[in-house]
Write an enzyme that holds these catalytic residues in place. Structure first.
Site, PDB file in Angstrom:
ATOM      1  N   TYR A 103       0.854  -1.183   0.000  1.00 53.34           N
ATOM      2  CA  TYR A 103       0.000   0.000   0.000  1.00 53.34           C
ATOM      3  C   TYR A 103       0.896   1.243   0.000  1.00 53.34           C
ATOM      4  O   TYR A 103       1.244   1.802   1.042  1.00 53.34           O
ATOM      5  CB  TYR A 103      -0.940  -0.019   1.198  1.00 53.34           C
ATOM      6  CG  TYR A 103      -1.972  -1.128   1.156  1.00 53.34           C
ATOM      7  CD1 TYR A 103      -2.207  -1.845  -0.011  1.00 53.34           C
ATOM      8  CD2 TYR A 103      -2.719  -1.461   2.274  1.00 53.34           C
ATOM      9  CE1 TYR A 103      -3.147  -2.863  -0.052  1.00 53.34           C
ATOM     10  CE2 TYR A 103      -3.661  -2.472   2.241  1.00 53.34           C
ATOM     11  CZ  TYR A 103      -3.873  -3.173   1.067  1.00 53.34           C
ATOM     12  OH  TYR A 103      -4.811  -4.182   1.043  1.00 53.34           O
ATOM     13  N   HIS A 117      -0.725 -12.281   0.331  1.00 57.69           N
ATOM     14  CA  HIS A 117      -1.589 -11.286  -0.297  1.00 57.69           C
ATOM     15  C   HIS A 117      -2.359 -11.797  -1.515  1.00 57.69           C
ATOM     16  O   HIS A 117      -3.550 -11.538  -1.642  1.00 57.69           O
ATOM     17  CB  HIS A 117      -0.746 -10.071  -0.702  1.00 57.69           C
ATOM     18  CG  HIS A 117      -1.518  -8.812  -0.845  1.00 57.69           C
ATOM     19  ND1 HIS A 117      -0.955  -7.567  -0.704  1.00 57.69           N
ATOM     20  CD2 HIS A 117      -2.816  -8.571  -1.133  1.00 57.69           C
ATOM     21  CE1 HIS A 117      -1.867  -6.627  -0.875  1.00 57.69           C
ATOM     22  NE2 HIS A 117      -3.003  -7.222  -1.151  1.00 57.69           N
ATOM     23  N   SER A 152     -12.803  -4.032   0.162  1.00 55.45           N
ATOM     24  CA  SER A 152     -13.671  -3.188  -0.680  1.00 55.45           C
ATOM     25  C   SER A 152     -15.140  -3.544  -0.477  1.00 55.45           C
ATOM     26  O   SER A 152     -15.879  -3.734  -1.452  1.00 55.45           O
ATOM     27  CB  SER A 152     -13.292  -3.307  -2.164  1.00 55.45           C
ATOM     28  OG  SER A 152     -12.086  -2.632  -2.430  1.00 55.45           O
ATOM     29  N   GLY A 186     -17.554  -1.403  -2.376  1.00 54.95           N
ATOM     30  CA  GLY A 186     -17.399  -1.332  -3.819  1.00 54.95           C
ATOM     31  C   GLY A 186     -16.165  -0.618  -4.309  1.00 54.95           C
ATOM     32  O   GLY A 186     -15.980  -0.435  -5.515  1.00 54.95           O
TER      33      GLY A 186
END
Length: 286
Positions: A53, A128, A208, A211
């Protein structure tokens, strides 16, 4: 704040996803720190991050460093906070995502995450994303080695299908505690994985859940049944989405991303919403 279980650890039923605070469009550092502090104030005790990230190869681990800084600067007790991070994904630059599931990379990535987080053992470390060039058992085997070495306290996987979940559970000797997959009103193909986690008693962490960064604000107009139920219970469609996920199974712990204090507070408040079975069924069928 309701509590749910990951392995031997109780965490808040809603977590905080850290990615929006470190990728393209990220806010100034002070607002990100305020967002993490607001999450802690609201009773959130699960923070999800990853070494990938960040923006590019010069920025690796930006989110992990940010979270470590936020925890260190928070005025309250953070001993009960579980930081979950991930390895095996890379962002070399230009918005691209690449994979490296080799055991050597995963172990080196874990060591770097330990340094950035400033801990002796990572609370929850997750593979991941599967790397098609590396046998899955080799990648997960590296996670098992990290667990055996005491580098990580709990092990999880992300972006996995049912066969991979079963394989990981076997490779880890029954010590798989979490599966983090995409799941939202727009993306429901992870239902089989959710159901398997429910049957096995493994935490399912939807990423998410609203969305994604670009679509979360439009959820009410895109998915009318969620807006209708929101009007019935006096909440937002986003809050109803999180409450719907919580109602689907006690193993579900959504991790909506946030980069503003007000949105993380709104997500935390979703645990106060009690949907009826009829409402849950309507949303399931929408």
């Amino acid at each position: 704040m309701q509590l749910r279980q990951i392995g031997d650890t109780k965490v808040s039923a809603i977590g905080l996803g850290g990615m929006p605070m470190s990728i393209e469009g990220r806010p100034v550092r002070s607002r990100s720190l305020a967002t993490i502090h607001a999450a802690l104030d609201a009773g959130i005790t699960l923070i999800d991050t990853a070494d990938a990230y960040h923006l590019d190869a010069s920025d690796v681990g930006h989110n992990e460093t940010l979270i470590a800084e936020a925890l260190a600067s928070y005025g309250g007790d953070t001993s009960g906070v579980l930081v979950a991070t991930k390895g095996g994904h890379l962002r070399p630059g230009g918005g691209a995502w690449t994979l490296d599931g080799t055991p050597a990379h995963i172990k080196a990535a874990c060591e770097a995450s330990l340094q950035r987080l400033g801990v002796d053992a990572i609370g929850l470390y997750q593979f991941h994303r599967p790397d098609p060039t590396v046998p899955y058992e080799d990648s997960v085997g590296a996670i098992a080695d990290l667990l055996d070495a005491g580098k990580i306290r709990m092990a999880g996987i992300s972006n996995a299908n049912p066969d991979q979940i079963r394989s990981a559970q076997q490779i880890l000797g029954g010590r798989l505690v979490s599966v983090q997959n995409q799941f939202s009103p727009a993306f429901r193909s992870s239902e089989p994985e959710l159901e398997l986690c429910d049957a096995l008693g493994i935490a399912f962490l939807p990423w998410s859940p609203l969305g994604g960064i670009k679509n979360a604000a439009d959820l009410a107009t895109t998915y009318q049944p969620f807006a209708e139920v929101a009007a019935e219970v006096g909440a937002t469609a986003q809050q109803v989405t999180l409450a719907w996920m919580l109602a689907k199974s006690p193993v579900v712990i959504p991790i909506p991303g946030s980069s503003r204090p007000e949105t993380v507070r709104a997500s935390a408040a979703a645990t106060d919403i009690a949907l009826t079975p009829a409402q849950v069924s309507r949303l399931d069928q929408s």
